[in-house]
Structures are given as structure tokens and as C-alpha cells.
Design an enzyme around this catalytic site. Structure first.
Site, PDB file in Angstrom:
ATOM      1  N   GLY A 107     -65.955  -1.639 -19.087  1.00 42.96           N
ATOM      2  CA  GLY A 107     -65.617  -0.623 -20.087  1.00 42.96           C
ATOM      3  C   GLY A 107     -66.244  -0.861 -21.448  1.00 42.96           C
ATOM      4  N   SER A 108     -66.104  -2.062 -21.959  1.00 40.99           N
ATOM      5  CA  SER A 108     -66.598  -2.328 -23.323  1.00 40.99           C
ATOM      6  C   SER A 108     -67.973  -2.995 -23.328  1.00 40.99           C
ATOM      7  CB  SER A 108     -65.598  -3.233 -24.054  1.00 40.99           C
ATOM      8  OG  SER A 108     -65.517  -4.495 -23.411  1.00 40.99           O
TER       9      SER A 108
ATOM     10  N   ASP B 197     -62.482   0.492 -12.797  1.00 33.39           N
ATOM     11  CA  ASP B 197     -63.196  -0.537 -13.570  1.00 33.39           C
ATOM     12  C   ASP B 197     -62.307  -1.760 -13.789  1.00 33.39           C
ATOM     13  OD1 ASP B 197     -65.424  -1.487 -15.183  1.00 33.39           O
ATOM     14  OD2 ASP B 197     -64.221  -1.062 -16.964  1.00 33.39           O
TER      15      ASP B 197
ATOM     16  N   HIS C 192     -65.036  -4.379 -14.539  1.00 35.47           N
ATOM     17  CA  HIS C 192     -64.475  -4.368 -15.900  1.00 35.47           C
ATOM     18  C   HIS C 192     -65.589  -4.289 -16.966  1.00 35.47           C
ATOM     19  CE1 HIS C 192     -60.659  -5.697 -18.284  1.00 35.47           C
ATOM     20  NE2 HIS C 192     -61.402  -4.903 -19.014  1.00 35.47           N
TER      21      HIS C 192
ATOM     22  N   GLU D  92     -57.782  -9.549 -11.478  1.00 38.51           N
ATOM     23  CA  GLU D  92     -59.240  -9.717 -11.615  1.00 38.51           C
ATOM     24  C   GLU D  92     -59.560 -11.192 -11.741  1.00 38.51           C
ATOM     25  OE1 GLU D  92     -60.725  -7.597 -15.027  1.00 38.51           O
ATOM     26  OE2 GLU D  92     -59.713  -5.774 -14.425  1.00 38.51           O
TER      27      GLU D  92
ATOM     28  N   ILE E 115     -58.747   6.167 -26.682  1.00 36.44           N
ATOM     29  CA  ILE E 115     -59.676   6.262 -25.546  1.00 36.44           C
ATOM     30  C   ILE E 115     -59.405   7.540 -24.746  1.00 36.44           C
ATOM     31  CG2 ILE E 115     -60.493   5.146 -23.426  1.00 36.44           C
ATOM     32  CD1 ILE E 115     -59.821   2.417 -24.794  1.00 36.44           C
TER      33      ILE E 115
ATOM     34  N   THR F 291     -59.539   2.951 -16.190  1.00 29.89           N
ATOM     35  CA  THR F 291     -60.291   2.039 -17.068  1.00 29.89           C
ATOM     36  C   THR F 291     -59.325   1.264 -17.963  1.00 29.89           C
ATOM     37  OG1 THR F 291     -60.495   3.867 -18.643  1.00 29.89           O
ATOM     38  CG2 THR F 291     -62.415   3.416 -17.251  1.00 29.89           C
ATOM     39  N   ALA F 292     -58.014   1.340 -17.643  1.00 32.16           N
ATOM     40  CA  ALA F 292     -57.017   0.724 -18.538  1.00 32.16           C
ATOM     41  C   ALA F 292     -56.708  -0.700 -18.076  1.00 32.16           C
ATOM     42  CB  ALA F 292     -55.779   1.591 -18.594  1.00 32.16           C
ATOM     43  N   ARG F 293     -55.781  -0.828 -17.164  1.00 33.60           N
ATOM     44  CA  ARG F 293     -55.462  -2.129 -16.584  1.00 33.60           C
ATOM     45  C   ARG F 293     -55.101  -1.929 -15.116  1.00 33.60           C
ATOM     46  NH1 ARG F 293     -57.821  -4.118 -20.152  1.00 33.60           N
ATOM     47  NH2 ARG F 293     -57.093  -5.609 -21.715  1.00 33.60           N
TER      48      ARG F 293
HETATM   49  C1  DGY Z   1     -59.992  -4.775 -23.791  1.00 34.70           C
HETATM   50  O1  DGY Z   1     -60.535  -4.901 -24.890  1.00 34.70           O
HETATM   51  O2  DGY Z   1     -58.775  -4.852 -23.627  1.00 34.70           O
HETATM   52  C2  DGY Z   1     -60.887  -4.500 -22.638  1.00 34.70           C
HETATM   53  O3  DGY Z   1     -60.236  -4.494 -21.441  1.00 34.70           O
HETATM   54  C3  DGY Z   1     -62.075  -5.423 -22.617  1.00 34.70           C
HETATM   55  O4  DGY Z   1     -63.112  -4.628 -22.145  1.00 34.70           O
END
Ligand code: DGY
Length: 326
Positions: A294-295, A269, A292, A274, A165, A243-245
């Protein structure tokens, strides 16, 4: 229920409502136990629902601590997470019980990198302030000094964690003529760095971070990595993107730096605990906040589900798993 070849279908617990195409394929190849109203199961509920299941497909927000793993029925032989992250699962406990764990790397790289750029631009250019102004009918017209943000093109982007990523973010940022710097546990082969500058010491990366984009997985080592001391090393007016954790950031420290003006903005994000955000974020005008996402594209969420099912299929067919974590 049997497979057309006469064998008994494995029983698969789906802890959440997954995309239709994923659930349809799961229903074709497994006897599925579904979560009718898609509420987030707690650990006790997962253990109870897993009664008689051979495997469980979980999401990134299902907490699977050691106690739950030890409480799972003996029938459960595999946990397939619909995520690349595995920090919600006690992997050591799974290993101890001989439960196989798989994840879904690769398929969410582009969607997550896209969101990182959205956050970077949105935070720098004050997109949520501007949007709110219009929605609330408060815009009084263009003005030379109105909602002036941080210039992006040509600035230095520091990437913490240059995995799939991080690299995809770097490729996108080059489209904005950004100068890319990164820290990673291992330096990339020079031919793959594409001109990015490697910093062996993560703290050195901070000094050059007009923008800092976080792509490190959650771990005991990265817990609250971005703390007050490290924020102080960032240039004044820097922008932070995560966008990670959420756990990689010390919320109190980030909020204080945003409130004092040390940092220009943050685009986030992901959040610790959460979906409950630290209450300090929302009132700040210089935060650009997403839940959240991202995906969260149609294509990506299908691909995540199919990848999780590919892992399950391989396990039950006795083949090597494409993405075995434990
Ligand atoms: C993951 O896959 O770890 C993501 O945080 C979900 O969007």
C-alpha cells in the site's frame, strides 16, 4: 556525539532498514543504532537493542506488545512508528509507562488509495490469471469468452471506513463513474460526501456492495468483521478489496466464498499473520494478492520516515508532537 549546538544527541534505535534519505537525516540528528541486515526483530531483540536508547523507530510489522513495553529500558521515552496503523503497539501499556507514541497519518493516503484501485481492477479483470498465462507461455490467443471478468465502470462501490484513505479511494472511483456508498462511525459533513450515500448501519452497506473496499483500522471491534454472515449479505458476484488490515477479514469465510463462487474475486494487500498467508488464498484463481505494498512508493516511504522524524524532533525539542497517539 554532540549536536553542533553542543547538546548531546538522543540515541535512536531503528528497528528496520529505513529509506536512505530517512536514515541519513536520522544519523545527522540522532546517535542511531541500525539493524544491519534488516531482519525482523522479535520482542526480546528489540528490548535488548534498545539498551541505552532514548527512542525507538519501529515499523508496522514490529510487534510491540505490553510485555515488551514493560521490558524496555527506562531510557526509552518515545516510540515513533513508521506507519499510520498503531495496532501493533499496546498503546495502553505505553501510556502506563509514560512512553509517548506517534504515527504517520496523511502521507500514505494517495499511495494506499492507488493500490486499492489496482486491487479492485486487478481482481475484477482477472489480471493475475492473465499475466500468469503470458509468463508461462500458455496463451493461445484472443477468444470471445476468454478470461471474462467483472465490469467495473458504473458499479456500486461500498467503502467501509471513510477516513482519509477511504475518501481518496472514493475520489478515484468516481473516475470510473462508480456509485459510492459508505459506512463510517461518523457521517461526513454533507458538503464533504461528494455525493456518496451514507449507511449508518455497516451491515446495510453490504447489500449494495458490488465492490467492497475495506479501510477500517484493526481493533477488537473490527476483528473478523467480514465473516460468513456478512459475506452472505453481499450481492452474488461481489468483489472484496482489503488494503487496511488482514485481521478485519475472517480468512476461512472469505476463502469459502471465493471457492464457492459466491464472490467473484478478492484483491488483498494485507493478511492476518503476515507474512504467512492462509494457505487457501494462493491456489484460488480469483484472488489478486500483493505483499502489503500500500505505502510502497519512493516518495511515500520517504515521507513516512520524515514524518516519524518530525515527531521525534518535536518530542526532543519539547514541542507538541504533530502526530501524537499516546
Ligand atoms: C501503515 O502505515 O499502517 C501501513 O500498513 C504500512 O504500509
Amino acid at each position: 556525539m554532540n549536536h553542533p549546538n553542543g547538546t548531546k544527541l538522543p540515541v535512536l534505535l531503528l528497528t528496520r532498514r529505513f529509506p536512505d534519505a530517512v536514515t541519513a537525516r536520522a544519523a545527522r540528528d540522532y546517535r542511531i543504532i541500525v539493524n544491519e541486515d534488516d531482519h525482523a526483530y522479535g520482542p526480546d531483540e528489540i528490548a535488548a537493542k534498545a539498551e541505552g536508547a532514548d527512542a525507538v523507530m519501529v515499523s508496522a510489522v514490529d510487534k510491540i506488545p505490553g510485555d515488551l513495553i514493560r521490558a524496555l529500558p527506562d531510557s526509552v521515552r518515545m516510540i515513533a512508528t513508521f506507519s499510520v496503523g498503531t495496532d501493533h503497539i499496546d498503546l495502553a501499556a505505553a501510556k502506563e509507562r509514560g512512553i509517548v507514541v506517534s504515527n504517520t497519518p496523511g502521507v500514505l493516503t494517495d499511495a494506499t488509495a492507488d493500490i486499492a484501485l489496482l486491487l479492485l481492477l486487478g481482481a475484477a479483470r482477472r489480471a493475475s490469471e492473465g499475466e500468469r498465462l503470458i509468463r508461462e507461455d500458455r496463451w493461445e490467443g484472443w477468444a470471445p469468452t476468454h478470461l471474462v471478468g467483472v465490469h467495473v465502470t458504473g458499479k456500486r462501490l461500498a467503502i467501509l471506513g471513510m477516513g482519509r484513505i477511504g475518501q481518496a479511494v472514493a475520489r478515484r472511483a468516481r473516475g470510473f463513474d462508480m456509485e459510492i456508498h459508505y459506512h463510517n462511525r461518523r457521517r461526513l459533513p454533507v458538503g464533504e460526501e461528494l455525493g456518496a450515500v451514507y449507511h449508518a448501519d455497516a451491515d446495510d452497506l453490504l447489500a449494495v456492495a458490488d465492490f467492497l473496499s475495506i479501510h477500517s483500522p484493526a481493533s477488537p471491534e473490527t476483528h473478523h468483521w467480514l465473516n460468513a454472515e456478512r459475506i452472505a449479505r453481499l450481492p452474488d458476484g461481489a468483489v472484496v478489496v482489503n488494503t487496511a488490515r488482514g485481521s478485519v477479514v475472517d480468512d476461512e469465510a472469505l476463502i469459502a466464498a471465493l471457492a464457492s463462487g459466491k464472490l467473484a474475486a478478492a484483491g488483498l494487500d494485507v493478511f492476518e499473520n503476515e507474512p504467512r498467508l492462509h494457505p487457501g488464498y494462493a491456489p484460488l484463481a480469483n484472488t489478486f494478492l500483493l505483499p502489503h505494498l500500500g505505502s510502497a512508493t519512493d516518495q511515500t516511504r520517504d515521507a513516512m520516515g520524515f514524518t516519524a522524524l518530525n515527531n521525534l524532533d518535536a518530542f526532543f525539542a519539547g514541542r507538541d508532537l504533530p502526530n501524537r497517539v499516546v
